[in-house]
Design a protein around this motif. Structure first.
Motif, PDB file in Angstrom:
ATOM      1  N   ASP A 153       0.810  -1.216   0.000  1.00 22.44           N
ATOM      2  CA  ASP A 153       0.000   0.000   0.000  1.00 22.44           C
ATOM      3  C   ASP A 153       0.848   1.273   0.000  1.00 22.44           C
ATOM      4  O   ASP A 153       0.336   2.365   0.239  1.00 22.44           O
ATOM      5  N   THR A 154       2.144   1.153  -0.304  1.00 23.25           N
ATOM      6  CA  THR A 154       3.022   2.324  -0.317  1.00 23.25           C
ATOM      7  C   THR A 154       2.577   3.319  -1.380  1.00 23.25           C
ATOM      8  O   THR A 154       2.305   2.942  -2.528  1.00 23.25           O
ATOM      9  N   ASP A 155       2.509   4.596  -1.019  1.00 23.55           N
ATOM     10  CA  ASP A 155       2.213   5.676  -1.962  1.00 23.55           C
ATOM     11  C   ASP A 155       3.496   5.983  -2.718  1.00 23.55           C
ATOM     12  O   ASP A 155       4.433   6.574  -2.177  1.00 23.55           O
ATOM     13  N   LEU A 156       3.544   5.572  -3.998  1.00 21.19           N
ATOM     14  CA  LEU A 156       4.771   5.674  -4.778  1.00 21.19           C
ATOM     15  C   LEU A 156       5.210   7.126  -4.945  1.00 21.19           C
ATOM     16  O   LEU A 156       6.404   7.445  -4.821  1.00 21.19           O
ATOM     17  N   ASP A 157       4.272   8.025  -5.242  1.00 23.33           N
ATOM     18  CA  ASP A 157       4.639   9.429  -5.438  1.00 23.33           C
ATOM     19  C   ASP A 157       5.229  10.025  -4.158  1.00 23.33           C
ATOM     20  O   ASP A 157       6.225  10.754  -4.200  1.00 23.33           O
ATOM     21  N   ALA A 158       4.603   9.719  -3.014  1.00 28.17           N
ATOM     22  CA  ALA A 158       5.127  10.236  -1.747  1.00 28.17           C
ATOM     23  C   ALA A 158       6.505   9.665  -1.456  1.00 28.17           C
ATOM     24  O   ALA A 158       7.398  10.388  -0.973  1.00 28.17           O
ATOM     25  N   LEU A 159       6.700   8.388  -1.761  1.00 25.81           N
ATOM     26  CA  LEU A 159       8.002   7.772  -1.546  1.00 25.81           C
ATOM     27  C   LEU A 159       9.077   8.438  -2.405  1.00 25.81           C
ATOM     28  O   LEU A 159      10.171   8.757  -1.930  1.00 25.81           O
ATOM     29  N   LEU A 160       8.768   8.655  -3.687  1.00 22.65           N
ATOM     30  CA  LEU A 160       9.741   9.276  -4.581  1.00 22.65           C
ATOM     31  C   LEU A 160      10.068  10.699  -4.148  1.00 22.65           C
ATOM     32  O   LEU A 160      11.235  11.114  -4.173  1.00 22.65           O
ATOM     33  N   ASP A 161       9.044  11.456  -3.760  1.00 21.23           N
ATOM     34  CA  ASP A 161       9.293  12.825  -3.313  1.00 21.23           C
ATOM     35  C   ASP A 161      10.163  12.833  -2.059  1.00 21.23           C
ATOM     36  O   ASP A 161      11.065  13.668  -1.920  1.00 21.23           O
ATOM     37  N   ASN A 162       9.913  11.901  -1.163  1.00 27.09           N
ATOM     38  CA  ASN A 162      10.685  11.845   0.074  1.00 27.09           C
ATOM     39  C   ASN A 162      12.116  11.378  -0.181  1.00 27.09           C
ATOM     40  O   ASN A 162      13.066  11.896   0.407  1.00 27.09           O
ATOM     41  N   LEU A 163      12.267  10.419  -1.085  1.00 26.89           N
ATOM     42  CA  LEU A 163      13.578   9.832  -1.346  1.00 26.89           C
ATOM     43  C   LEU A 163      14.452  10.721  -2.227  1.00 26.89           C
ATOM     44  O   LEU A 163      15.633  10.940  -1.937  1.00 26.89           O
ATOM     45  N   LEU A 164      13.852  11.260  -3.291  1.00 30.27           N
ATOM     46  CA  LEU A 164      14.630  11.989  -4.293  1.00 30.27           C
ATOM     47  C   LEU A 164      14.610  13.500  -4.119  1.00 30.27           C
ATOM     48  O   LEU A 164      15.472  14.190  -4.664  1.00 30.27           O
ATOM     49  N   GLY A 165      13.606  14.013  -3.421  1.00 30.13           N
ATOM     50  CA  GLY A 165      13.559  15.435  -3.105  1.00 30.13           C
ATOM     51  C   GLY A 165      13.697  16.337  -4.326  1.00 30.13           C
ATOM     52  O   GLY A 165      12.833  16.343  -5.216  1.00 30.13           O
ATOM     53  N   PRO A 166      14.796  17.109  -4.411  1.00 31.38           N
ATOM     54  CA  PRO A 166      14.972  18.070  -5.506  1.00 31.38           C
ATOM     55  C   PRO A 166      14.913  17.438  -6.894  1.00 31.38           C
ATOM     56  O   PRO A 166      14.471  18.081  -7.846  1.00 31.38           O
ATOM     57  N   ALA A 167      15.351  16.193  -7.015  1.00 32.92           N
ATOM     58  CA  ALA A 167      15.333  15.536  -8.323  1.00 32.92           C
ATOM     59  C   ALA A 167      13.916  15.336  -8.830  1.00 32.92           C
ATOM     60  O   ALA A 167      13.665  15.384 -10.043  1.00 32.92           O
ATOM     61  N   MET A 168      12.953  15.101  -7.930  1.00 34.06           N
ATOM     62  CA  MET A 168      11.561  14.989  -8.334  1.00 34.06           C
ATOM     63  C   MET A 168      10.932  16.364  -8.533  1.00 34.06           C
ATOM     64  O   MET A 168      10.140  16.565  -9.462  1.00 34.06           O
ATOM     65  N   ALA A 169      11.290  17.309  -7.689  1.00 30.52           N
ATOM     66  CA  ALA A 169      10.717  18.650  -7.794  1.00 30.52           C
ATOM     67  C   ALA A 169      11.012  19.277  -9.152  1.00 30.52           C
ATOM     68  O   ALA A 169      10.165  19.961  -9.734  1.00 30.52           O
ATOM     69  N   LYS A 170      12.196  19.038  -9.690  1.00 31.58           N
ATOM     70  CA  LYS A 170      12.555  19.666 -10.968  1.00 31.58           C
ATOM     71  C   LYS A 170      11.671  19.155 -12.112  1.00 31.58           C
ATOM     72  O   LYS A 170      11.474  19.866 -13.104  1.00 31.58           O
ATOM     73  N   LEU A 171      11.134  17.946 -11.989  1.00 31.77           N
ATOM     74  CA  LEU A 171      10.290  17.401 -13.050  1.00 31.77           C
ATOM     75  C   LEU A 171       8.965  18.137 -13.159  1.00 31.77           C
ATOM     76  O   LEU A 171       8.320  18.103 -14.206  1.00 31.77           O
ATOM     77  N   ARG A 172       8.553  18.802 -12.085  1.00 37.52           N
ATOM     78  CA  ARG A 172       7.258  19.474 -12.053  1.00 37.52           C
ATOM     79  C   ARG A 172       7.403  20.996 -12.111  1.00 37.52           C
ATOM     80  O   ARG A 172       6.410  21.708 -11.921  1.00 37.52           O
ATOM     81  N   THR A 173       8.603  21.483 -12.366  1.00 32.85           N
ATOM     82  CA  THR A 173       8.871  22.916 -12.287  1.00 32.85           C
ATOM     83  C   THR A 173       9.254  23.472 -13.648  1.00 32.85           C
ATOM     84  O   THR A 173      10.011  22.844 -14.396  1.00 32.85           O
ATOM     85  N   THR A 174       8.725  24.653 -13.963  1.00 33.77           N
ATOM     86  CA  THR A 174       9.170  25.415 -15.135  1.00 33.77           C
ATOM     87  C   THR A 174      10.047  26.559 -14.637  1.00 33.77           C
ATOM     88  O   THR A 174       9.676  27.282 -13.712  1.00 33.77           O
ATOM     89  N   TYR A 175      11.203  26.717 -15.260  1.00 35.79           N
ATOM     90  CA  TYR A 175      12.187  27.704 -14.827  1.00 35.79           C
ATOM     91  C   TYR A 175      12.271  28.841 -15.837  1.00 35.79           C
ATOM     92  O   TYR A 175      12.093  28.635 -17.050  1.00 35.79           O
ATOM     93  N   ALA A 176      12.589  30.024 -15.345  1.00 36.01           N
ATOM     94  CA  ALA A 176      12.652  31.201 -16.219  1.00 36.01           C
ATOM     95  C   ALA A 176      13.926  31.234 -17.049  1.00 36.01           C
ATOM     96  O   ALA A 176      13.971  31.907 -18.087  1.00 36.01           O
ATOM     97  N   SER A 177      14.954  30.527 -16.610  1.00 35.95           N
ATOM     98  CA  SER A 177      16.235  30.580 -17.314  1.00 35.95           C
ATOM     99  C   SER A 177      17.053  29.338 -17.007  1.00 35.95           C
ATOM    100  O   SER A 177      16.779  28.603 -16.040  1.00 35.95           O
ATOM    101  N   ARG A 178      18.084  29.119 -17.812  1.00 35.18           N
ATOM    102  CA  ARG A 178      19.016  28.024 -17.546  1.00 35.18           C
ATOM    103  C   ARG A 178      19.698  28.216 -16.189  1.00 35.18           C
ATOM    104  O   ARG A 178      19.904  27.267 -15.438  1.00 35.18           O
ATOM    105  N   GLU A 179      20.034  29.454 -15.899  1.00 29.43           N
ATOM    106  CA  GLU A 179      20.692  29.741 -14.629  1.00 29.43           C
ATOM    107  C   GLU A 179      19.794  29.379 -13.444  1.00 29.43           C
ATOM    108  O   GLU A 179      20.260  28.808 -12.453  1.00 29.43           O
TER     109      GLU A 179
END
Length: 310
Positions: A153-179
């Motif tokens: 019954d593990t929530d896969l999305d919650a597990l990935l967010d907890n385990l990978l943190g910034p690596a998962m956040a970047k997949l859902r983020t649009t950035y204004a620049s390369r920098e």
């Protein structure tokens, strides 16, 4: 063998003094499968190593190791759904990635190679070795490939967010620049001490789009499907215990965010009884999940493990 691959200079140029590479693309699925190769046919008698990267990474993550192994024909694909292979499409699974490694060898005209995998790539390498033993001469697993017991019954999305943190956040983020995209990685707790031009080139390869709307090349569906497969599929989880040839498993002292306890604590590794399966287990002190691949201490340890199998 399929169509002959077309080699072209990698558009992400190596930092000055780095080993020269070429980027090779060949048709696969709905797109083109991108491979970075250091060495290649010009190194006539060189053994080939083919490397599978982590779940949100790309082939340039292997550049520091390729630099440390100049005697090797080093091949590193962008796995489907990542980097410049993002448009290949599904199905996304560890077995699909494993079979893609064999397709890569076929297109390069390479009969046999040593397998190398980091993080999710460890499962890819283990499954490739089990599915295609005639094509691979040994397997090196770097802080990956060893499964964890996971409640159904593990929530896969919650597990990935907890385990990978910034690596998962970047997949859902649009950035204004390369920098803006790159800045968090320069200060990432696991990268800040090993950040280099090669690490920046690896991070920059993940950028798609044009300013002011840039984002990660990783396909979220691919990340979720591959994570589910590596964590829940018994054939994938058990592959490390069925490796047909010589193998080395390296595990880092510290975790994905440089936590004191690594992804694989010494106790977890001991309980897995990998030595009973004939695997050479090596603990890499002073490294974390990323610096074991990108920092000098980790690169030295992984290069020694690869040479032990060549």
């Amino acid at each position: 063998m399929g169509p002959r691959p077309i080699a072209k200079p990698a558009s992400s140029r190596e930092p000055d003094g780095m080993r020269q590479s070429v980027e090779i693309g060949f048709p696969l699925g709905a797109g083109s499968y991108a491979v970075t190769r250091w060495g290649g046919p010009a190194t006539v008698a060189a053994p080939t190593v083919i490397a599978a990267h982590g779940i949100t990474a790309n082939g340039l993550a292997w550049a520091p190791l390729a630099e440390a192994l100049p005697e090797v024909d080093f091949v590193a694909p962008d796995l489907r759904g990542r980097g410049r292979s993002r448009d290949v499409g599904g199905p996304y699974s560890i077995a699909a990635h494993a079979d893609d490694l064999v397709r890569t060898l076929d297109h390069l005209g390479v009969e046999r190679a040593t397998l190398l995998g980091h993080s999710m790539g460890g499962w890819v390498a283990a499954v490739a070795a089990v599915r295609h033993p005639e094509r691979f001469g040994g397997t090196v697993l770097v802080d990956g490939g060893l499964g964890f017991p996971l409640p159904p019954d593990t929530d896969l999305d919650a597990l990935l967010d907890n385990l990978l943190g910034p690596a998962m956040a970047k997949l859902r983020t649009t950035y204004a620049s390369r920098e803006e995209f790159l800045a968090p990685w320069r200060g990432h707790p696991s990268l800040v001490d090993v950040y280099s031009p090669a690490v920046e080139a690896y991070q920059a390869r993940d950028i798609i789009g044009t300013e002011p709307e840039v984002r990660s090349a990783c396909v979220l569906e691919a990340v979720r499907d591959d994570a589910a497969d590596e964590l829940r599929n018994p054939e994938v989880v058990g592959a490390i215990h069925r490796l047909p040839g010589r193998a080395v498993f390296l595990h880092a002292e510290r975790g994905l965010l440089n936590e004191p306890v690594g992804l694989y604590s010494p106790e977890v590794v001991a309980a897995a009884k990998l030595e009973d399966a004939g695997i050479d287990v090596r603990y890499v002190a002073g490294t974390n999940h990323y610096s074991i691949l990108l920092g000098d201490r980790g690169v030295t340890a992984v290069a020694e493990a690869v040479r032990a199998l060549l």
